[in-house]
Design a protein around this motif. Structure first.
Motif, PDB file in Angstrom:
ATOM      1  N   ALA A 460       0.303   1.421  12.291  1.00 39.59           N
ATOM      2  CA  ALA A 460       0.659   2.754  11.792  1.00 39.59           C
ATOM      3  C   ALA A 460      -0.096   3.031  10.497  1.00 39.59           C
ATOM      4  CB  ALA A 460       2.160   2.844  11.560  1.00 39.59           C
ATOM      5  N   LEU A 464      -2.600   6.086   9.791  1.00 36.47           N
ATOM      6  CA  LEU A 464      -2.271   6.974   8.680  1.00 36.47           C
ATOM      7  C   LEU A 464      -3.423   7.029   7.680  1.00 36.47           C
ATOM      8  CD1 LEU A 464       0.282   8.552   8.188  1.00 36.47           C
ATOM      9  CD2 LEU A 464       1.060   6.729   6.680  1.00 36.47           C
ATOM     10  N   THR A 512      -1.577   6.363  -4.365  1.00 34.24           N
ATOM     11  CA  THR A 512      -1.087   5.793  -3.101  1.00 34.24           C
ATOM     12  C   THR A 512      -1.091   4.272  -3.186  1.00 34.24           C
ATOM     13  OG1 THR A 512      -2.175   7.646  -2.031  1.00 34.24           O
ATOM     14  CG2 THR A 512      -1.284   5.965  -0.603  1.00 34.24           C
ATOM     15  N   ALA A 515       2.027   2.911  -4.836  1.00 32.89           N
ATOM     16  CA  ALA A 515       3.166   2.865  -3.917  1.00 32.89           C
ATOM     17  C   ALA A 515       3.016   1.646  -3.000  1.00 32.89           C
ATOM     18  CB  ALA A 515       3.239   4.147  -3.103  1.00 32.89           C
ATOM     19  N   PHE A 530       2.383  -3.445   6.645  1.00 33.48           N
ATOM     20  CA  PHE A 530       2.051  -2.039   6.436  1.00 33.48           C
ATOM     21  C   PHE A 530       1.400  -1.862   5.069  1.00 33.48           C
ATOM     22  CE2 PHE A 530       3.546   2.006   4.529  1.00 33.48           C
ATOM     23  CZ  PHE A 530       2.797   2.872   5.302  1.00 33.48           C
ATOM     24  N   LEU A 534      -2.370  -0.649   4.223  1.00 31.44           N
ATOM     25  CA  LEU A 534      -2.501   0.566   3.412  1.00 31.44           C
ATOM     26  C   LEU A 534      -3.444   0.318   2.236  1.00 31.44           C
ATOM     27  CD1 LEU A 534      -1.142   3.416   3.471  1.00 31.44           C
ATOM     28  CD2 LEU A 534       0.358   2.589   1.679  1.00 31.44           C
TER      29      LEU A 534
ATOM     30  N   ALA B 146       8.006   2.409  -7.856  1.00 36.23           N
ATOM     31  CA  ALA B 146       6.887   3.287  -7.502  1.00 36.23           C
ATOM     32  C   ALA B 146       6.931   4.553  -8.348  1.00 36.23           C
ATOM     33  CB  ALA B 146       6.941   3.626  -6.017  1.00 36.23           C
ATOM     34  N   LEU B 197       7.845   5.345   0.855  1.00 38.83           N
ATOM     35  CA  LEU B 197       6.894   4.951  -0.186  1.00 38.83           C
ATOM     36  C   LEU B 197       5.500   5.521   0.107  1.00 38.83           C
ATOM     37  CD1 LEU B 197       8.189   1.451  -1.007  1.00 38.83           C
ATOM     38  CD2 LEU B 197       7.528   3.129  -2.694  1.00 38.83           C
ATOM     39  N   GLY B 201       3.372   8.174  -2.218  1.00 37.33           N
ATOM     40  CA  GLY B 201       1.948   8.080  -2.539  1.00 37.33           C
ATOM     41  C   GLY B 201       1.195   9.336  -2.114  1.00 37.33           C
ATOM     42  N   VAL B 251      -2.313  12.972  13.021  1.00 41.67           N
ATOM     43  CA  VAL B 251      -2.041  11.554  13.257  1.00 41.67           C
ATOM     44  C   VAL B 251      -0.543  11.305  13.355  1.00 41.67           C
ATOM     45  CG1 VAL B 251      -2.237   9.238  12.310  1.00 41.67           C
ATOM     46  CG2 VAL B 251      -4.168  10.788  12.161  1.00 41.67           C
ATOM     47  N   MET B 255       1.481   9.963  16.660  1.00 39.79           N
ATOM     48  CA  MET B 255       2.192   8.683  16.613  1.00 39.79           C
ATOM     49  C   MET B 255       3.678   8.898  16.911  1.00 39.79           C
ATOM     50  SD  MET B 255      -0.047   6.280  15.951  1.00 39.79           S
ATOM     51  CE  MET B 255       0.521   4.815  15.157  1.00 39.79           C
ATOM     52  N   PHE B 266       9.781   5.842  11.641  1.00 41.62           N
ATOM     53  CA  PHE B 266       8.768   5.759  10.598  1.00 41.62           C
ATOM     54  C   PHE B 266       7.964   7.059  10.537  1.00 41.62           C
ATOM     55  CE2 PHE B 266       4.501   4.666   9.182  1.00 41.62           C
ATOM     56  CZ  PHE B 266       4.737   3.822   8.115  1.00 41.62           C
ATOM     57  N   PHE B 267       7.492   7.511  11.694  1.00 34.68           N
ATOM     58  CA  PHE B 267       6.652   8.709  11.682  1.00 34.68           C
ATOM     59  C   PHE B 267       7.445   9.999  11.576  1.00 34.68           C
ATOM     60  CE2 PHE B 267       3.342   5.754  12.786  1.00 34.68           C
ATOM     61  CZ  PHE B 267       2.354   6.208  11.933  1.00 34.68           C
TER      62      PHE B 267
END
Lengths: 567, 300
Positions: A460, A464, A512, A515, A530, A534, B146, B197, B201, B251, B255, B266-267
């Motif tokens: 994923a 992304l 990003t 994070a 993940f 990322l 974060a 998270l 971002g 995307v 997904m 998640f998506f």
């Protein structure tokens, strides 16, 4: 083209070739043991994709503390006795099981103050006096000592679990501590989950075997080299006992009759993988086993150095006396689950309690070793009580289905992005597309290179990243368009566009990334996967979308001098 | 040149009053929903989840009856994924010591009673209450870190007058996403924390790009009004904002629809995050910066 352009181009070319080489084994599914190709590793699939077992074990320190506080009570009574203060072990207070307290009764209440001072002086920083009145002293373990005990229990438990996992044959086991009272065990690819679980919780086999020191280390090393040349070598993911069996049967003509090889394994502090293996030639005749042992604890020897004291059950004591009597001067290996933990020398025939000296030197260091050895001896099972806090098992078929679906969806998503970009930005769009394709290539190659694990959220993350990586292209292109609208010439427009967009692209990716870093610290298995993809994706994006993009633009500008930009 | 962005200059600043009111109401509603109605997944609530795939259709009622017979009345049985996949999720409750045992019992019972339908255990998650609460804590900690890191970064890179806007916008995004999760009854899991998270971002990314332009204009024209700078900056970055959100949505939506049940949650969060994050960097982050700027000028 300028010289600097060619330098950058060659760098990119090199990087691309290397990356393609890195992912070839994954794409064409090379055989793991095919050593003809210079990169042997494929992309590691996470537990959620290949199936397996993930566990979080919690350590229960209550019993450890209780044993420790009782040991200190004995020590204090001995200590006071040395200074002619008669004392007896009093009662154990378990009102707070995480902070057990023990009482010492003085026969002469007038010596109270003197005794307290003596204890404080002898165990500085290790014990807390929690109460004193009329001949009774109550003490507890200090926080410093507790922390030490916790750290050691965790390290030792990891070591014991690690040895058992090696017995199970898992390629990429992960056994690490989490916080100060947890151990995470991840076993990707394990099929028989029940067996794995019981293996971790089972009682260990403790044996005592006499070491043959007539065989020198040099000779052993020649044997090991010979075995290695014949292809007998410990490989990741092999059962350790299988390796030992193969090794011993291969060397059976070299080894003295009735003896076999065993190892003392040292784990690396970094990731608990086996770092060093010290060989021992041990007698096959096991006379003494752990069930004959009564107790083992740390105490202090005559010169104040920490030692381990052992006591045996009635029958064990006889066996031990005979064993030591017949082997004076030799070493006796303490073997747990087939692995050597320690090999002290036998000084004399021992009847009754035995004492293992660990040498002289830094008292703290030796105390630590002594406590660890006592744990191993006392263990039989794991050094501490473990609770299963979290268990996740994934069957292999689920992972397979997940990969198929996620792959299809990623391809659809990325294709949509690609089509749109080409339609919207025309020739410049193809430049963007090239950078995106390189981006995916570099991410996959980095996963191989860093030996990172690809999880479902990781896939994923890659998809992304593509969706978001276009952003860097868009920021630059929109700037170039603005410049073109202002009527600036092509060269200038491209140059300004890239220059002005630089900090924006960097800022955007940096936030990003932050994070992502927070996520790495928080994450368990799949989530960490993940975060890792990322972060890799962000680095790849900055390089491909900005730097490679700029390079390709320079090439494009060179070809179409004077014409309109297709953007 | 194809251009989706409208040629007209919008007066975003004039809409700020309305959007902040609407957003405030949404955030309050979301927080109420979040605290009253959030469905926590097994990661956070503790318990056990067993995912089973059958070769053929098995009526839910049969499984429920079996659970009743086994003395596990509280077990939730639900079908997941596509209808033709015959996958069922069982949710069990218990504590550390008996969860293991109960899930064993369920697996055996399923294997025995549905042998002809081929009960294939695909996944078992057992999370003790202790682990659940510590996962919950570390999830919130990760989000808090974060936010703090981003606040400091924006403060250092730009000016601390920009930080509150970015942070409040992020808080707005996260709470509305969580609110939508609570209202739609979508489960809140570890994966969703990861998605949030990523959204943090992503959303701050949008905000930073607007701020970057605002700063550029401020440097060029220091005597100008901040509201004009913001308006111009938002307009200039509009086409980029729409394009980037668009490609990310391509995307995340594909997904969401085709990626399988395992990453749907998640998506779902990512898709919501892209939409709300884009909105908030224009309509929330900017007006708040304006608000703090005015406050500063008043006190100065």
């Amino acid at each position: 083209m300028k010289r600097s352009w060619w330098t950058r181009f060659i760098f990119l070319l090199l990087f691309t070739c290397l990356s393609i080489a890195a992912i070839l084994p994954t794409i064409f599914d090379f055989n793991e043991n095919n050593n003809n190709y210079f990169i042997s590793s494929k992309i590691n699939l996470g537990l959620d994709l290949q199936g397996g077992l993930y566990m979080v074990l919690g350590i229960d320190f209550k019993k450890v503390y209780k044993d420790e506080v009782a040991t200190y009570a004995k020590k204090i009574v001995d200590l006071l006795g040395d200074y002619e203060t008669k004392a007896e072990i009093g009662k154990l207070d378990l009102a707070d099981p995480l902070d057990p307290k023990h009482t010492i009764n003085l026969l002469d209440p007038n010596k109270l103050k003197q005794a307290v001072d003596q204890i404080k002086k002898s165990f500085p920083g290790l014990l807390r006096i929690t109460g004193e009145n009329a001949g009774e002293i109550q003490f507890a373990l200090s926080n410093v000592l507790k922390t030490q005990i916790e750290e050691q229990s965790v390290t030792k438990s990891i070591e014991v679990i690690r040895n058992r996992i090696d017995e199970f044959g898992v390629t990429e086991p992960e056994i690490v501590s989490q916080g100060n009272d947890r151990i995470v065990v991840a076993l990707p690819g394990v099929k028989d989950i029940e067996q794995a679980k019981s293996l971790i919780g089972k009682t260990a086999q403790l044996t005592f075997r006499v070491v043959n020191d007539n065989v020198g280390l040099g000779e052993i090393n020649t044997w090991l080299t010979k075995a290695k040349e014949a292809g007998i070598e410990y490989k990741k993911g092999e059962k350790f006992s299988n390796y030992l069996d193969k090794l011993n049967s291969f060397l059976k003509d070299d080894l003295p009759k009735g003896f076999s090889l065993a190892f003392k394994k040292t784990l690396s502090r970094l990731n608990n993988s086996v770092e060093n293996m010290e060989p021992f030639v041990l007698n096959n005749d096991v006379k003494l086993t752990g069930d004959l042992l009564q107790d083992a604890f740390t105490t202090f020897g005559q010169e104040g150095m920490p030692i381990v004291s052992l006591s045996f059950k009635t029958r064990g004591s006889k066996v031990f006396e005979e064993l030591t009597g017949n082997n004076i001067g030799k070493r006796l290996a303490i073997v747990l689950d087939g692995n050597v933990y320690s090999a002290p020398s036998i000084r004399s025939r021992i009847s009754g309690n035995a004492q293992i000296e660990l040498g002289r030197g830094n008292t703290q260091q030796i105390l630590k070793e002594a406590r660890e050895l006592a744990m191993v001896l006392r263990a039989g099972a794991l050094p501490v009580q473990l609770d299963f806090l979290e268990q996740r098992t994934v069957g292999p078929s689920l992972g397979h289905d997940s990969i198929e679906k996620a792959r299809l969806a990623s391809i659809i998503g990325c294709a949509l992005v690609f089509i749109f970009i080409c339609f919207y930005y025309k020739i410049s769009g193809f430049i963007a597309l090239t950078t995106l394709a390189l981006n995916v290539l570099f991410i996959l190659a980095a996963l191989v290179g860093l030996e990172a694990t690809l999880t479902l959220p990781g896939i994923a993350g890659i998809a992304l990243t593509i969706g978001m990586a276009v952003d860097a292209n868009i920021i630059v292109y929109e700037r170039i368009r603005e410049e073109v609208r202002k009527g600036v010439g092509n060269y200038k427009a491209v140059e300004n566009g890239f220059a002005q967009a630089f900090w924006t692209v960097l800022d955007a990716n940096f936030t990003t990334a932050m994070a992502g870093i927070c996520l790495i610290n928080f994450g368990t298995g799949p989530i960490r996967g993940f975060a890792v993809t990322l972060l890799i994706g962000i680095a790849a994006t900055v390089y491909t979308s900005y730097f490679v993009g700029k390079m390709l633009f320079e090439l494009y500008m060179n070809k179409v001098e004077g014409e309109d930009l297709s953007i | 040149m194809i251009d989706f962005a409208p040629k007209k200059q919008f007066n975003f600043a004039s809409m700020f009053g309305m959007t902040s009111t609407v957003s405030s109401i949404l955030v309050v509603l979301s927080l109420i929903a979040l605290f009253s109605n959030m469905k926590y997944g097994v990661d956070f609530s503790g318990g056990a989840e067993i995912q089973v795939k059958f070769n053929e259709k098995v009526p839910m009622g049969d499984i429920r009856k079996l659970m009743d017979r086994e003395g596990l009345k509280g077990t939730q049985v639900q079908s997941i994924g596509e209808a033709n996949e015959n996958e069922v999720l069982l949710k069990l409750q218990g504590d550390e010591t008996n969860l293991n045992q109960i899930s064993e019992q369920v697996q055996q019972a399923l294997a025995k009673n549905f042998s002809e339908s081929g009960a294939n255990i695909r996944k078992v998650d057992i999370v003790g209450p202790k682990a659940g609460s510590s996962l919950r804590l570390s999830g919130f900690q990760a989000m808090a870190w974060a936010l703090i890191a981003i606040m400091i970064y924006i403060g250092l890179r730009f000016d601390f007058k920009y930080s509150p806007g970015a942070i409040i916008a992020l808080f707005h995004d996260v709470s509305i996403i969580l609110g939508i999760f609570a209202i739609t009854g979508t489960e809140f899991t570890l994966q969703v924390v990861a998605a949030l998270l990523a959204v943090i971002g992503y959303s701050v990314n949008d905000t930073v790009i607007v701020y970057d332009r605002v700063r550029e204009h401020e440097q060029k024209l220091p005597e100008g009004k901040l509201s004009d700078h913001i308006n111009l900056a938002v307009n200039e970055t509009l086409s980029r904002t729409i394009l980037t959100s668009g490609t990310t949505l391509f995307v995340s939506l594909s997904m969401f629809f085709f990626g399988g049940q395992a990453i749907r949650g998640f998506f779902f969060a990512i898709t919501l995050g892209v939409i709300i994050g884009t909105y908030s960097s224009i309509f929330i982050a900017a007006p708040i910066t304006l608000f703090f700027d005015r406050l500063k000028n008043k006190s100065a």
